[in-house]
Design an enzyme around this catalytic site. Structure first.
Site, PDB file in Angstrom:
ATOM      1  N   ASP A  12       1.006  -1.182   0.127  1.00 41.02           N
ATOM      2  CA  ASP A  12      -0.125  -0.052   0.066  1.00 41.02           C
ATOM      3  C   ASP A  12       0.830   1.195   0.095  1.00 41.02           C
ATOM      4  OD1 ASP A  12       0.955  -0.565   2.618  1.00 41.02           O
ATOM      5  OD2 ASP A  12      -1.151  -0.936   3.501  1.00 41.02           O
ATOM      6  N   GLU A  64      -9.766  -2.077   4.938  1.00 42.03           N
ATOM      7  CA  GLU A  64     -10.401  -1.797   6.379  1.00 42.03           C
ATOM      8  C   GLU A  64     -11.397  -2.503   6.387  1.00 42.03           C
ATOM      9  OE1 GLU A  64      -8.913  -0.128   8.080  1.00 42.03           O
ATOM     10  OE2 GLU A  64      -8.213   1.920   7.742  1.00 42.03           O
TER      11      GLU A  64
END
Ligand code: PGA
Length: 235
Positions: free
Chosen positions: A63, A136
């Site tokens: 990421d 998430e």
């Protein structure tokens, strides 16, 4: 089924992690998915003290923050150069481009590279909310590389690396859960008391998009290393 090894010494835990990476390399792994975060710093420090050679290997990071240039001290590009790549260069190292103009083009570019160079090995940390990469809670298990809005709890957890929470980016690019699950072998490090609850969810073989890491319970080759001992009343 997620396998777990528990360590009472952090040094032993990180030595075992290095040995696992060396073994993967010796068995022919050439494409490595890498992670950032506090948990990985001692691992990269240990790797840098070995003679391990990644110069014929390719790396992909999980990421990157949106809006930070690669030279920004809190970008993951900067982190990787500082903690690993400057000392242990790879043939090629890929991260999402936090300054990309068009998120759809950027995520397609990154996912395309991942499909071109399938991951032999993926290193993972875990967030207190169960995130892997920046996936998430609620992220589809079918997700590919995508743009995410970070949870407030994630921004707070990462604020320690910035001078104030206002400086923590609100968005990031992340490999998706499916992108991660394609890796042939996964090594997850869960270090510190704050990870106890989420580790228990993972080891209980829950399978819920509410806890992204639980996708791993359906992966054939996942090893978790932790310093957390089983609680006595559960022995
Ligand atoms: P940490 O982050 O290693 O800094 O705890 C892990 C993560 O959020 O994936």
């Amino acid at each position: 089924m997620v396998k777990v090894k528990r360590f009472s010494s952090m040094d032993d835990l990180y030595s075992h992690a290095v040995a696992t990476i060396v073994e993967a390399k010796n068995n022919g792994a050439t494409t490595f998915g890498l992670a950032t975060g506090g948990t990985m710093e001692p691992l990269y420090a240990k790797i840098c003290k070995t003679d391990i050679d990644f110069s014929h290997c390719i790396s992909f990071n999980l990421d990157e923050y949106v809006g930070l240039e690669a030279t920004h001290q809190q970008s993951y590009a900067y982190y990787m150069n500082k903690h690993l790549f400057n000392q242990k260069p790879f043939l090629a190292s890929y991260l999402p481009d936090g300054l990309a103009v068009d998120p759809l083009v950027e995520t397609a570019r990154y996912e395309g590279l991942l499909q071109q160079y399938p991951l032999d090995f993926q290193l993972l940390g875990i967030g207190q909310n169960g995130h892997i990469g920046f996936n998430e809670p609620g992220t589809s298990f079918a997700s590919l590389t995508h743009l995410v809005t970070l949870e407030e709890s994630t921004r707070q957890a990462n604020a320690r690396f910035f001078s104030s929470i206002d400086e923590v980016p609100t968005q990031a690019y992340t490999m998706g859960i499916q992108s991660i699950m394609r890796a042939k072998c996964i090594l997850l490090l869960a270090v510190g008391e704050a990870k106890r609850e989420v580790l228990e969810r993972l080891l209980a073989s829950d399978y819920t998009e509410d806890v992204p890491a639980t996708a791993l319970s359906k992966h054939p080759n996942v090893m978790v290393l932790t310093d957390l001992q089983e609680e006595e009343n559960k022995l």
